[in-house]
Design a protein around this motif. Structure first.
Motif, PDB file in Angstrom:
ATOM      1  N   ASP A   1      86.789  19.095  58.229  1.00 43.08           N
ATOM      2  CA  ASP A   1      88.038  19.838  58.447  1.00 43.08           C
ATOM      3  C   ASP A   1      88.553  20.517  57.178  1.00 43.08           C
ATOM      4  OD1 ASP A   1      88.050  18.979  61.086  1.00 43.08           O
ATOM      5  OD2 ASP A   1      89.093  17.131  60.551  1.00 43.08           O
TER       6      ASP A   1
ATOM      7  N   ASN B   1      89.467  23.762  55.128  1.00 43.01           N
ATOM      8  CA  ASN B   1      89.824  25.144  55.421  1.00 43.01           C
ATOM      9  C   ASN B   1      89.750  25.987  54.161  1.00 43.01           C
ATOM     10  OD1 ASN B   1      90.340  24.568  58.099  1.00 43.01           O
ATOM     11  ND2 ASN B   1      92.479  24.057  57.692  1.00 43.01           N
ATOM     12  N   CYS B   2      89.515  27.261  54.363  1.00 42.11           N
ATOM     13  CA  CYS B   2      89.538  28.228  53.273  1.00 42.11           C
ATOM     14  C   CYS B   2      90.946  28.256  52.693  1.00 42.11           C
ATOM     15  CB  CYS B   2      89.137  29.591  53.824  1.00 42.11           C
ATOM     16  SG  CYS B   2      89.386  30.958  52.682  1.00 42.11           S
TER      17      CYS B   2
ATOM     18  N   ARG C   1      92.923  30.129  55.357  1.00 41.66           N
ATOM     19  CA  ARG C   1      93.270  28.911  56.115  1.00 41.66           C
ATOM     20  C   ARG C   1      92.382  28.669  57.324  1.00 41.66           C
ATOM     21  NH1 ARG C   1      96.799  26.542  52.409  1.00 41.66           N
ATOM     22  NH2 ARG C   1      98.005  28.214  51.496  1.00 41.66           N
ATOM     23  N   ASP C   2      91.356  29.499  57.505  1.00 41.94           N
ATOM     24  CA  ASP C   2      90.414  29.237  58.586  1.00 41.94           C
ATOM     25  C   ASP C   2      89.376  28.219  58.095  1.00 41.94           C
ATOM     26  OD1 ASP C   2      91.609  30.895  60.396  1.00 41.94           O
ATOM     27  OD2 ASP C   2      90.318  32.619  59.984  1.00 41.94           O
ATOM     28  N   PRO C   3      88.715  27.536  59.017  1.00 44.67           N
ATOM     29  CA  PRO C   3      87.713  26.538  58.606  1.00 44.67           C
ATOM     30  C   PRO C   3      86.545  27.178  57.854  1.00 44.67           C
ATOM     31  CG  PRO C   3      88.178  26.375  60.963  1.00 44.67           C
ATOM     32  CD  PRO C   3      88.875  27.601  60.463  1.00 44.67           C
TER      33      PRO C   3
END
Ligand SMILES: [Zn+2]
Ligand SMILES: [Zn+2]
Ligand SMILES: [Zn+2]
Ligand SMILES: [Zn+2]
Length: 166
Positions: free
Chosen positions: A67, A69-70, A74-76
């Motif tokens: 889990d 995130n970037c 903020r996406d995985p």
């Protein structure tokens, strides 16, 4: 070399591919705009060098915790370092997409770009350059304004406060 008509891009199949992989004995050529699609890397510092997907330099192989995130969008991210998923070489806890750090690099420039998490500059910049991230060099006098580019893309406030540079 070969006549122009044979300079076929291995990504799109069109002619006029002027970029060649640096690896001895590798014949892969590509257009600069086709590099990302083909997983290729160009190092944007002298002497410019390019690599195909097979011979490109790679980050230390690291697994991302579940889990993750970037930090930028903020996406995985993928579960490990790949062409599209990169990690800060200093803290090894800041994960981001290649496209996201490239966008951030274009906004921040060489004087402002740093790890969004540990704020490392030297190791971070060197590694990003070696991995083919283009980082524009801007005038020192303009850096304070540009450093404000480090704000959240969804405008929920500053992502970090730039510390005074050493
Ligand atoms: Zn092409
Ligand atoms: Zn190659
Ligand atoms: Zn991202
Ligand atoms: Zn870091």
């Amino acid at each position: 070399g070969l006549p122009c008509s044979f300079q076929v891009c291995f990504v799109c199949g069109e002619r006029g591919a002027t970029v060649t992989c640096q690896e001895m004995g590798c014949d892969r050529r590509f257009h600069l705009p086709c590099a990302v699609e083909g997983g290729c890397i160009t190092r944007y510092f002298l002497p410019f060098s390019s690599f195909c997907w097979e011979h490109r330099p790679q980050q230390q192989e690291l697994a991302a915790p579940e889990d993750t995130n970037c930090l930028i969008c903020r996406d995985p991210v993928e579960g490990r370092t790949t062409y599209g998923t990169m990690v800060c070489p200093a803290c090894k806890h800041a994960w981001f997409h290649r496209a996201c750090i490239q966008g951030q690099a274009m906004r921040a420039g060489a004087f402002c770009l740093r790890c969004p998490l540990c704020q490392n500059t030297k190791l971070f910049l060197t590694e990003m350059l070696l991995m083919g991230i283009q980082i524009p060099i801007r005038l020192v006098s303009s850096w304070p304004a540009l450093c404000h580019a480090w704000t959240c893309p969804r405008s929920c406030g500053p992502l970090l406060t730039p510390k005074s540079r050493l």
